[in-house]
Design an enzyme around this catalytic site. Structure first.
Site, PDB file in Angstrom:
ATOM      1  NE  ARG A  73      -2.175  -1.181   3.574  1.00  0.00           N
ATOM      2  CZ  ARG A  73      -1.668  -0.584   4.501  1.00  0.00           C
ATOM      3  NH1 ARG A  73      -1.584   0.572   4.338  1.00  0.00           N
ATOM      4  NH2 ARG A  73      -1.014  -1.443   5.127  1.00  0.00           N
ATOM      5  CE1 TYR A 201       0.179  -5.845  -1.904  1.00  0.00           C
ATOM      6  CE2 TYR A 201      -0.585  -4.041  -1.068  1.00  0.00           C
ATOM      7  CZ  TYR A 201      -0.283  -5.316  -0.876  1.00  0.00           C
ATOM      8  OH  TYR A 201      -0.455  -5.865   0.431  1.00  0.00           O
ATOM      9  N   GLY A 203      -4.067  -4.005  -1.553  1.00  0.00           N
ATOM     10  CA  GLY A 203      -4.760  -2.938  -0.600  1.00  0.00           C
ATOM     11  C   GLY A 203      -5.046  -1.678  -1.411  1.00  0.00           C
ATOM     12  CE  LYS A 210      -6.511  -3.377   5.850  1.00  0.00           C
ATOM     13  NZ  LYS A 210      -5.364  -4.388   5.456  1.00  0.00           N
ATOM     14  CG  HIS A 230      -6.410  -3.260  10.427  1.00  0.00           C
ATOM     15  ND1 HIS A 230      -4.804  -2.583  10.355  1.00  0.00           N
ATOM     16  CD2 HIS A 230      -6.377  -4.182   9.684  1.00  0.00           C
ATOM     17  CE1 HIS A 230      -4.064  -3.441   9.570  1.00  0.00           C
ATOM     18  NE2 HIS A 230      -5.011  -4.260   8.965  1.00  0.00           N
ATOM     19  CB  SER A 252       0.162  -4.131   7.796  1.00  0.00           C
ATOM     20  OG  SER A 252      -1.260  -3.157   7.698  1.00  0.00           O
ATOM     21  CB  ALA A 253       3.362  -7.436   8.211  1.00  0.00           C
ATOM     22  CB  CYS A 254       1.831  -6.808  13.701  1.00  0.00           C
ATOM     23  SG  CYS A 254       2.888  -5.405  13.224  1.00  0.00           S
ATOM     24  N   GLY A 255       0.835 -10.221  12.672  1.00  0.00           N
ATOM     25  CA  GLY A 255       0.406 -11.272  13.297  1.00  0.00           C
ATOM     26  C   GLY A 255      -1.151 -11.795  13.330  1.00  0.00           C
ATOM     27  CE  LYS A 256      -4.702  -7.298  10.768  1.00  0.00           C
ATOM     28  NZ  LYS A 256      -3.334  -6.835  10.732  1.00  0.00           N
ATOM     29  CG  ASP A 281      -7.068  -7.221   7.339  1.00  0.00           C
ATOM     30  OD1 ASP A 281      -5.978  -7.221   7.856  1.00  0.00           O
ATOM     31  OD2 ASP A 281      -7.369  -6.530   6.210  1.00  0.00           O
ATOM     32  CG  ASN A 377       3.182  -6.743   1.744  1.00  0.00           C
ATOM     33  OD1 ASN A 377       2.449  -7.223   2.652  1.00  0.00           O
ATOM     34  ND2 ASN A 377       2.308  -5.663   0.856  1.00  0.00           N
ATOM     35  CB  SER A 378       4.971 -12.294  -1.537  1.00  0.00           C
ATOM     36  OG  SER A 378       5.550 -13.175  -0.599  1.00  0.00           O
ATOM     37  NE  ARG A 379       0.019  -8.680   2.047  1.00  0.00           N
ATOM     38  CZ  ARG A 379      -0.369  -8.223   3.185  1.00  0.00           C
ATOM     39  NH1 ARG A 379      -1.695  -9.166   3.817  1.00  0.00           N
ATOM     40  NH2 ARG A 379       0.237  -7.498   4.021  1.00  0.00           N
ATOM     41  CE1 TYR A 503       4.356 -17.107  13.308  1.00  0.00           C
ATOM     42  CE2 TYR A 503       6.300 -17.247  14.790  1.00  0.00           C
ATOM     43  CZ  TYR A 503       5.729 -16.661  13.621  1.00  0.00           C
ATOM     44  OH  TYR A 503       6.517 -16.099  12.758  1.00  0.00           O
ATOM     45  CG  ASN A 506       1.248 -15.606  20.115  1.00  0.00           C
ATOM     46  OD1 ASN A 506       2.128 -15.817  20.918  1.00  0.00           O
ATOM     47  ND2 ASN A 506       1.158 -15.202  19.048  1.00  0.00           N
TER      48      ASN A 506
HETATM   49  P1  GTP Z   1      -1.815  -7.760   7.337  1.00  0.00           P
HETATM   50  O1  GTP Z   1      -2.410  -8.861   6.539  1.00  0.00           O
HETATM   51  O2  GTP Z   1      -0.674  -6.944   6.662  1.00  0.00           O
HETATM   52  O3  GTP Z   1      -2.857  -7.114   8.124  1.00  0.00           O
HETATM   53  O4  GTP Z   1      -0.874  -8.639   8.419  1.00  0.00           O
HETATM   54  P2  GTP Z   1      -1.322  -9.634   9.660  1.00  0.00           P
HETATM   55  O5  GTP Z   1      -1.529  -8.740  10.648  1.00  0.00           O
HETATM   56  O6  GTP Z   1      -2.311 -10.533   9.426  1.00  0.00           O
HETATM   57  O7  GTP Z   1       0.047 -10.520   9.982  1.00  0.00           O
HETATM   58  P3  GTP Z   1       0.444 -11.987   9.811  1.00  0.00           P
HETATM   59  O8  GTP Z   1      -0.351 -12.956  10.725  1.00  0.00           O
HETATM   60  O9  GTP Z   1       0.363 -12.141   8.175  1.00  0.00           O
HETATM   61  O10 GTP Z   1       2.004 -12.119  10.155  1.00  0.00           O
HETATM   62  C1  GTP Z   1       3.023 -11.031   9.645  1.00  0.00           C
HETATM   63  C2  GTP Z   1       4.327 -11.691  10.022  1.00  0.00           C
HETATM   64  O11 GTP Z   1       4.477 -11.969  11.353  1.00  0.00           O
HETATM   65  C3  GTP Z   1       4.606 -13.137   9.559  1.00  0.00           C
HETATM   66  O12 GTP Z   1       5.810 -12.894   8.978  1.00  0.00           O
HETATM   67  C4  GTP Z   1       4.586 -13.849  10.814  1.00  0.00           C
HETATM   68  O13 GTP Z   1       5.605 -15.036  10.522  1.00  0.00           O
HETATM   69  C5  GTP Z   1       5.044 -12.852  11.808  1.00  0.00           C
HETATM   70  N1  GTP Z   1       4.141 -13.525  13.054  1.00  0.00           N
HETATM   71  C6  GTP Z   1       3.003 -13.866  13.156  1.00  0.00           C
HETATM   72  N2  GTP Z   1       2.608 -14.080  14.622  1.00  0.00           N
HETATM   73  C7  GTP Z   1       3.902 -14.315  15.397  1.00  0.00           C
HETATM   74  C8  GTP Z   1       4.567 -14.359  16.461  1.00  0.00           C
HETATM   75  O14 GTP Z   1       3.506 -14.796  17.328  1.00  0.00           O
HETATM   76  N3  GTP Z   1       5.492 -14.053  16.776  1.00  0.00           N
HETATM   77  C9  GTP Z   1       6.540 -13.654  15.743  1.00  0.00           C
HETATM   78  N4  GTP Z   1       7.862 -13.601  16.371  1.00  0.00           N
HETATM   79  N5  GTP Z   1       6.281 -13.503  14.514  1.00  0.00           N
HETATM   80  C10 GTP Z   1       4.838 -13.633  14.354  1.00  0.00           C
HETATM   81  C1  SPV Z   2      -2.444  -4.703   5.416  1.00  0.00           C
HETATM   82  O1  SPV Z   2      -1.593  -4.286   4.883  1.00  0.00           O
HETATM   83  O2  SPV Z   2      -2.957  -4.128   6.527  1.00  0.00           O
HETATM   84  C2  SPV Z   2      -3.230  -5.781   4.707  1.00  0.00           C
HETATM   85  C3  SPV Z   2      -3.029  -6.103   3.325  1.00  0.00           C
HETATM   86  O3  SPV Z   2      -4.049  -6.309   5.170  1.00  0.00           O
HETATM   87  S1  SPV Z   2      -3.694  -4.785   2.204  1.00  0.00           S
HETATM   88  O4  SPV Z   2      -4.817  -5.308   1.951  1.00  0.00           O
HETATM   89  O5  SPV Z   2      -2.672  -4.555   1.341  1.00  0.00           O
HETATM   90  O6  SPV Z   2      -3.930  -3.653   3.080  1.00  0.00           O
HETATM   91 MN    MN Z   3      -4.294  -5.677   7.384  1.00  0.00          MN
END
Ligand code: GTP
Ligand code: SPV
Ligand code: MN
Length: 594
Positions: A73, A201, A203, A210, A230, A252-256, A281, A377-379, A503, A506
């Site tokens: 994004r 892309y 998002g 979004k 979110h 984003s990318a923090c583990g949802k 999400d 950020n490959s999906r 993972y 948690n």
């Molecule tokens: P968006 O789709 O961008 O909104 O991301 P998301 O919040 O769904 O994140 P996602 O679950 O895809 O995790 C993103 C990254 O965080 C990945 O590389 C995971 O491997 C890493 N990750 C997820 N959960 C954990 C955890 O409990 N511990 C650690 N160390 N890394 C984690």
């Molecule tokens: C995010 O970035 O929070 C995502 C992927 O869930 S996107 O749909 O590109 O926003």
């Molecule tokens: Mn997201």
């Protein structure tokens, strides 16, 4: 041109107007049938927009590469266009609607020449649910059509529901020439409209996600008295069959996605928990007649981060990605299969990377840095119904009642593994001061810490000060407020390694959270909130020594005083729109730390 299969005058007029602007060579109304899907795939395979993967090994799977400068994004090109600047607030890019339309019209003029314009009626949420919203996306990208087909409910049933008078969000997208200097993602909350140009892309272009389900929906939620967040939604089933639901907001990318699909770790299996995935999400939440907070996931698919997905981190995802999945920007092997960093499989000896260039494992660039095969950020795009843990409530109009709300982010040092806020108001303050280290899901400097209130900084469609006020007001209206917690899976030791295994483990923290929600256990009061007594966390089967656990839970007053100092300018930027309660909580914490 096929004739508009609708009697909705507004829709017909809008499609005709936009076609006049974008000048496609034809208009195709998407119905949602299987035959239509196959025809579109076939066409995309011919032009190379999509690559068919090995249908024996990966039935129904496809591969797509975005342009190199179009892999996340682009928040700096994303605008909230309201008549008054203060309605967008200090954290959004703002443009006057008239100016935005004028600038964008020049870009859209003829942008679909020699391409089809696909008309995609879609519903966020089950078709016909009182909590669902209808949108119509116009796009010149088959990739977008096929993704929207997975992520939302599309086609004829939606048009039927819309009827002759129904209201919809106007979503206009053109990839145009994918030029980043001509890229804009514009939101017009006052007109219920979204215009996106110059990107392919996720998002930026799957406008139900979004753009509609968060930016436009948050604006509507404020107006209509509900919340668009979110957040993932998951259910934890106890052995007696009782299920409690949790919603969690991480940036984003923090583990949802990972948390939403959790499978209990070995050591907790004896307790017979089962986790159900409702969403990964987005959550739309409202107060129901029982005075509790209820949530639905308006999406019907997952658009998730691929790298790191394996049978240890997310076994449910591994299962669901075996068929009917669109892979974007991963490694393409000579056998027409896919690979990524952190996959179960050994890397291919040679392959094409996400840019389409020859790639071998162990490759380094001229600076000696490893060349990644898959973009970080490959999906994947996959139907939610394929997730082994998908909740039977996903398609229920009513959604699920929420017992706990969890905030979280990547903090190397400050935040402990988990803490509970003292009250709803204190919890809103905790959410409003959330911060996280930047990830690959958006452009910008990786690792930089930024404030990301409720993980909504890039997604709030109006002034965030008013958004905090809305959270406070919602809490006052609830007869039974969920408890609010904060988690941090990402605290590191002096070598930079994660202290917490994360993972599936948690679940141990979720168990504590639910025990607190049901008043089953006590906790330790600290200045920032309640933390677990170490003995209340079930560590069966987990090899984590007591000193590490204590470090994970440690609240360092000096670090928190600095944290408070850095929160202040962030909060002050909202000026008069910042609710006084937020500053009161900030000051109260300062006192507790003194
Ligand atoms: P968006 O789709 O961008 O909104 O991301 P998301 O919040 O769904 O994140 P996602 O679950 O895809 O995790 C993103 C990254 O965080 C990945 O590389 C995971 O491997 C890493 N990750 C997820 N959960 C954990 C955890 O409990 N511990 C650690 N160390 N890394 C984690
Ligand atoms: C995010 O970035 O929070 C995502 C992927 O869930 S996107 O749909 O590109 O926003
Ligand atoms: Mn997201």
């Amino acid at each position: 041109m096929n004739e508009a299969p609708t009697k909705n005058k507004e829709l017909k007029k809008w499609v005709a107007d936009m076609a006049r602007l974008c000048k496609p060579d034809r208009i195709v109304w998407i119905t949602g049938t299987e035959e239509e899907k196959r025809a579109l795939e076939h066409e995309a395979f011919k032009t190379g927009e999509l690559i068919e993967l090995d249908q024996k090994k990966l039935p129904g799977c496809m591969y797509h590469r975005t342009a190199e400068n179009d892999v996340a994004r682009t928040e700096h090109l994303t605008y909230i266009c309201t008549s008054k600047k203060e309605d967008a607030g200090p954290t959004n890019n703002w443009m006057k609607p008239a100016e935005a339309y004028k600038t964008a019209k020049k870009l859209f003029d003829g942008s679909m020449a020699a391409r089809a314009m696909y008309v995609i009626p879609f519903s966020m949420g089950p078709v016909g649910s009182p909590f669902s919203k209808i949108g119509v996306e116009l796009t010149d990208s088959i990739y977008v059509v096929l993704n929207m087909r997975i992520m939302t409910h599309i086609g004829t049933p939606v048009l039927e529901k819309l009827g002759t008078e129904g209201d919809f969000t106007e979503c206009l997208h053109s990839k145009a020439d994918l030029d980043v200097t001509k890229r804009m993602i514009l939101h017009f909350p006052e007109d219920n409209a979204i215009w996106s140009i110059g990107s392919g892309y996720g998002g930026n272009v799957l406008l139900g996600k979004k753009c509609l389900a968060l930016r436009i929906a948050s604006y509507l939620g404020k107006k209509e008295g509900w919340m668009a967040e979110h957040m993932l939604i998951l259910g934890i089933e106890e052995p007696d069959g009782h299920i409690e639901y949790i919603a969690a907001a991480f940036p984003s990318a923090c583990g949802k996605t990972n948390l939403a699909m959790l499978i209990p770790p070995e050591g907790l299996k004896r307790k017979g928990y089962r986790v159900w995935t409702v969403g990964d999400d987005i959550a739309w939440m409202r107060i129901d007649s029982d005075g509790a907070l209820w949530a639905i996931n308006p999406e019907s698919g997952f658009f998730g981060v691929v790298p790191g997905t394996n049978s240890k981190s997310n076994p449910n995802a591994v299962q669901m990605l075996k068929r009917n999945t669109i892979f974007t920007n991963v490694v393409l092997t000579p056998e027409d299969t896919v690979w990524w960093e952190g996959s179960d499989d050994p890397p291919p000896k040679e392959a094409l990377d996400w840019r389409g260039r020859p790639w071998r494992p162990g490759m380094v660039d001229d600076k000696g840095k490893p060349v990644l095969g898959a973009h970080p950020n490959s999906r994947f795009t996959v139907p939610a119904s394929q997730c082994p843990s998908i909740s039977f409530r996903l398609e229920h109009h009513h959604g699920v009642p929420i017992s706990a709300i969890i905030f979280g982010g990547r903090r190397a040092h400050v935040a402990p593994l988990v803490y509970e806020s003292f009250s709803w108001q204190h919890g809103v303050y905790v959410g409003s001061t959330m911060a996280s280290e930047r990830t690959a899901a958006q452009y910008g400097e990786l690792g930089e810490v930024r404030r990301d209130p409720m993980a909504m900084l890039p997604f709030c469609g109006y002034n965030m000060g008013d958004y905090f006020r809305h959270w406070l007001d919602m809490g006052k209206r609830m007869a039974k407020q969920p408890k609010i917690f904060n988690v941090n899976w990402f605290r590191v030791d002096e070598n930079g390694g994660f202290l917490w295994p994360g993972y599936s483990e948690n679940l141990r923290i979720l168990e504590w959270i639910l025990a607190r929600c049901n008043n089953r256990i006590d906790a330790i009061r600290t200045p920032i909130g309640f933390i677990p007594r170490p003995e209340d966390l079930d560590m069966t089967g987990l090899n984590l020594d007591r000193p590490s656990l204590e470090r994970l839970l440690y609240v360092d007053k000096e670090v928190w005083k600095k944290e408070l100092d850095s929160q202040k300018p962030f909060l002050e930027q909202f000026g008069a729109s910042l609710p006084k309660e937020i500053m009161e909580e900030h000051e109260a914490l300062r006192h507790r730390l003194a």
